[in-house]
Design an enzyme around this catalytic site. Structure first.
Site, PDB file in Angstrom:
ATOM      1  N   LYS A 150       0.848  -1.203   0.000  1.00  0.00           N
ATOM      2  CA  LYS A 150       0.000   0.000   0.000  1.00  0.00           C
ATOM      3  C   LYS A 150       0.874   1.240   0.000  1.00  0.00           C
ATOM      4  O   LYS A 150       2.031   1.207   0.426  1.00  0.00           O
ATOM      5  CB  LYS A 150      -0.942   0.039   1.213  1.00  0.00           C
ATOM      6  CG  LYS A 150      -0.259   0.116   2.604  1.00  0.00           C
ATOM      7  CD  LYS A 150       0.112   1.522   3.053  1.00  0.00           C
ATOM      8  CE  LYS A 150       0.846   1.530   4.384  1.00  0.00           C
ATOM      9  NZ  LYS A 150       1.754   2.625   4.609  1.00  0.00           N
ATOM     10  N   GLY A 153      10.847  -2.078   5.827  1.00  0.00           N
ATOM     11  CA  GLY A 153      11.149  -0.771   6.416  1.00  0.00           C
ATOM     12  C   GLY A 153      10.909   0.340   5.429  1.00  0.00           C
ATOM     13  O   GLY A 153      11.600   1.352   5.396  1.00  0.00           O
ATOM     14  N   GLY A 206       7.578   1.617   4.495  1.00  0.00           N
ATOM     15  CA  GLY A 206       6.314   2.357   4.544  1.00  0.00           C
ATOM     16  C   GLY A 206       5.319   1.841   3.536  1.00  0.00           C
ATOM     17  O   GLY A 206       4.361   2.514   3.159  1.00  0.00           O
ATOM     18  N   ALA A 235       3.939  -1.395   3.979  1.00  0.00           N
ATOM     19  CA  ALA A 235       3.142  -2.412   4.680  1.00  0.00           C
ATOM     20  C   ALA A 235       3.376  -3.834   4.165  1.00  0.00           C
ATOM     21  O   ALA A 235       2.451  -4.644   4.121  1.00  0.00           O
ATOM     22  CB  ALA A 235       1.642  -2.065   4.636  1.00  0.00           C
ATOM     23  N   GLY A 236       4.614  -4.144   3.802  1.00  0.00           N
ATOM     24  CA  GLY A 236       4.920  -5.478   3.281  1.00  0.00           C
ATOM     25  C   GLY A 236       4.605  -6.580   4.290  1.00  0.00           C
ATOM     26  O   GLY A 236       3.959  -7.577   3.951  1.00  0.00           O
ATOM     27  N   SER A 246       2.623  -6.403   6.863  1.00  0.00           N
ATOM     28  CA  SER A 246       1.173  -6.400   7.103  1.00  0.00           C
ATOM     29  C   SER A 246       0.439  -7.112   5.974  1.00  0.00           C
ATOM     30  O   SER A 246      -0.544  -7.830   6.209  1.00  0.00           O
ATOM     31  CB  SER A 246       0.652  -4.957   7.206  1.00  0.00           C
ATOM     32  OG  SER A 246       1.224  -4.304   8.312  1.00  0.00           O
ATOM     33  N   ALA A 247       0.910  -6.935   4.736  1.00  0.00           N
ATOM     34  CA  ALA A 247       0.283  -7.598   3.588  1.00  0.00           C
ATOM     35  C   ALA A 247       0.415  -9.119   3.722  1.00  0.00           C
ATOM     36  O   ALA A 247      -0.522  -9.862   3.426  1.00  0.00           O
ATOM     37  CB  ALA A 247       0.929  -7.118   2.289  1.00  0.00           C
ATOM     38  N   ASP A 254      -2.060  -1.449  10.221  1.00  0.00           N
ATOM     39  CA  ASP A 254      -2.192  -1.449   8.760  1.00  0.00           C
ATOM     40  C   ASP A 254      -2.794  -2.746   8.218  1.00  0.00           C
ATOM     41  O   ASP A 254      -3.141  -2.814   7.029  1.00  0.00           O
ATOM     42  CB  ASP A 254      -0.813  -1.285   8.098  1.00  0.00           C
ATOM     43  CG  ASP A 254      -0.344   0.157   8.079  1.00  0.00           C
ATOM     44  OD1 ASP A 254      -1.195   1.055   8.245  1.00  0.00           O
ATOM     45  OD2 ASP A 254       0.862   0.375   7.896  1.00  0.00           O
TER      46      ASP A 254
HETATM   47  O1  C5P Z   1       0.173  -0.973  14.707  1.00  0.00           O
HETATM   48  P1  C5P Z   1       1.590  -1.157  14.289  1.00  0.00           P
HETATM   49  O2  C5P Z   1       2.278  -2.252  15.059  1.00  0.00           O
HETATM   50  O3  C5P Z   1       1.783  -1.300  12.820  1.00  0.00           O
HETATM   51  O4  C5P Z   1       2.333   0.192  14.673  1.00  0.00           O
HETATM   52  C1  C5P Z   1       3.727   0.297  14.756  1.00  0.00           C
HETATM   53  C2  C5P Z   1       4.068   1.477  15.647  1.00  0.00           C
HETATM   54  O5  C5P Z   1       3.700   2.695  14.997  1.00  0.00           O
HETATM   55  C3  C5P Z   1       3.332   1.492  16.963  1.00  0.00           C
HETATM   56  O6  C5P Z   1       4.054   0.784  17.940  1.00  0.00           O
HETATM   57  C4  C5P Z   1       3.263   2.964  17.300  1.00  0.00           C
HETATM   58  O7  C5P Z   1       4.475   3.384  17.874  1.00  0.00           O
HETATM   59  C5  C5P Z   1       3.180   3.624  15.935  1.00  0.00           C
HETATM   60  N1  C5P Z   1       1.793   3.969  15.567  1.00  0.00           N
HETATM   61  C6  C5P Z   1       1.183   5.039  16.173  1.00  0.00           C
HETATM   62  N2  C5P Z   1      -0.114   5.355  15.839  1.00  0.00           N
HETATM   63  C7  C5P Z   1      -0.765   4.652  14.889  1.00  0.00           C
HETATM   64  C8  C5P Z   1      -0.136   3.573  14.240  1.00  0.00           C
HETATM   65  C9  C5P Z   1       1.141   3.250  14.598  1.00  0.00           C
HETATM   66  O8  C5P Z   1       1.764   5.696  17.041  1.00  0.00           O
HETATM   67  N3  C5P Z   1      -1.995   5.003  14.572  1.00  0.00           N
END
Ligand code: C5P
Length: 302
Positions: A12, A98, A100, A102-103, A105-106, A138
């Site tokens: 994404k 790394g 951005g 969402a690999g 997550s996909a 994501d």
């Molecule tokens: O949800 P996910 O594990 O992908 O998020 C990774 C990190 O990104 C979280 O630990 C948080 O620090 C940050 N994050 C955030 N607010 C969001 C999504 C992610 O602060 N809405």
């Protein structure tokens, strides 16, 4: 009975990412517009006799242990549905890490969808998204796919009209991987919420309207309304990403922006020919480049 399934799992990009608040759970409230793109991993899931989860990946840098999001998705489903047996998950990795995009997550989204189909669980998309939200912000979008408005911490999704044939140049500085948590924490620590650049400008509504307008002029309108709050922390820290974005803007593109927490920067191109020219202009030994189109779904048969 089917014993294996092969799925494509799409990356994404964020056409829009506005941080609207910090939350007591440590996350941030967001308004995002997310778009699936035709840069996909392939995820093969095979039932195996042993009651275990095995993850294999073509990229040796991807951890295949319990920290892998695909493993976590499989383990979560086994907890909820004890009748699910063991499985081998093979990930053919094309989406950079790394980035951005969402690999990871996909991949997890493909595991949720794949298990539902392999074991005939009959889950709705909304149920799959609820499970997905337990593992990452994501992942619900990676199940949902297409073009969507995401709010909450990213898991509350509303579909937007399909963007078909949006032409994109995706650029990833090879050596730079960015930890999402670092980007959000730095945004919070620097007090940037208090100096919001877009508050009260109704920018998210404008880009939603541009998407809804459809037609040939939509990419142009969208290109002018791209926005990402995380650029405010990432670009000063990584001048190479800022340079890459400026290089894209110097080309005849319709707009350029960092995706998510980076390090990917993308440009919207007016057509495929121009996209190829932009790609050649920015591609170096240090920068991987893909020309892709938008997709109207995210997980589909390989
Ligand atoms: O949800 P996910 O594990 O992908 O998020 C990774 C990190 O990104 C979280 O630990 C948080 O620090 C940050 N994050 C955030 N607010 C969001 C999504 C992610 O602060 N809405």
């Amino acid at each position: 009975m089917t014993s294996r399934i092969s799925l494509k799992a799409a990356a994404k990009i964020n056409l829009y990412l506005e941080i609207t608040g910090s939350r007591v759970d440590g996350y941030h409230d967001l308004v995002m517009i997310l778009q699936s793109i035709d840069l996909c991993d392939r995820v093969d899931i095979r039932k195996i006799g042993a009651d275990e989860i095995q993850v294999l990946c073509t990229n040796p840098e991807v951890p295949c242990d319990r920290t892998n999001l695909a493993y976590k998705a499989a383990a979560l489903m086994q907890d909820i549905y004890p009748e699910i047996g063991g499985m081998e998950i093979v990930i053919d990795k094309q989406i950079p890490m790394g980035a951005g995009l969402a690999g990871g997550s996909a991949n997890a989204a493909a595991v949720f969808v794949g298990i539902d189909r392999l074991w005939d669980l009959g889950l709705t998309q909304s149920q799959l998204c609820d499970f997905a939200a337990q593992l990452g912000s994501d992942i619900p979008f990676c199940v949902f796919g297409g073009t969507a408005l995401a709010t909450g911490r990213g898991e509350v999704l509303s579909p937007l009209p399909d963007l078909t044939d949006l032409v994109l140049v995706i650029c990833k500085p090879r050596q730079i991987e960015i930890a999402t948590a670092w980007a959000y924490q730095t945004f919070r620590k620097q007090g940037l919420l208090a100096t919001s650049q877009v508050k009260n400008q109704n920018l998210s509504s404008q880009i939603v309207a541009a998407i809804a307008s459809g037609g040939d002029s939509a990419p142009n309108k969208i290109g002018r309304l791209l926005y990402n709050d995380l650029e405010r922390v990432v670009l000063p820290e990584y001048p190479a990403i800022a340079d890459l974005k400026n290089k894209l803007l110097d080309q005849e593109c319709l707009g350029a922006m960092m995706s998510g927490s980076g390090s990917t920067v993308f440009a919207i191109a007016p057509d495929l020919d121009r996209a190829q020219q932009i790609a050649e202009a920015v591609r170096t030994d240090e920068i991987d480049v893909w020309v892709v189109k938008s997709l109207v779904r995210s997980i589909f048969d390989a």
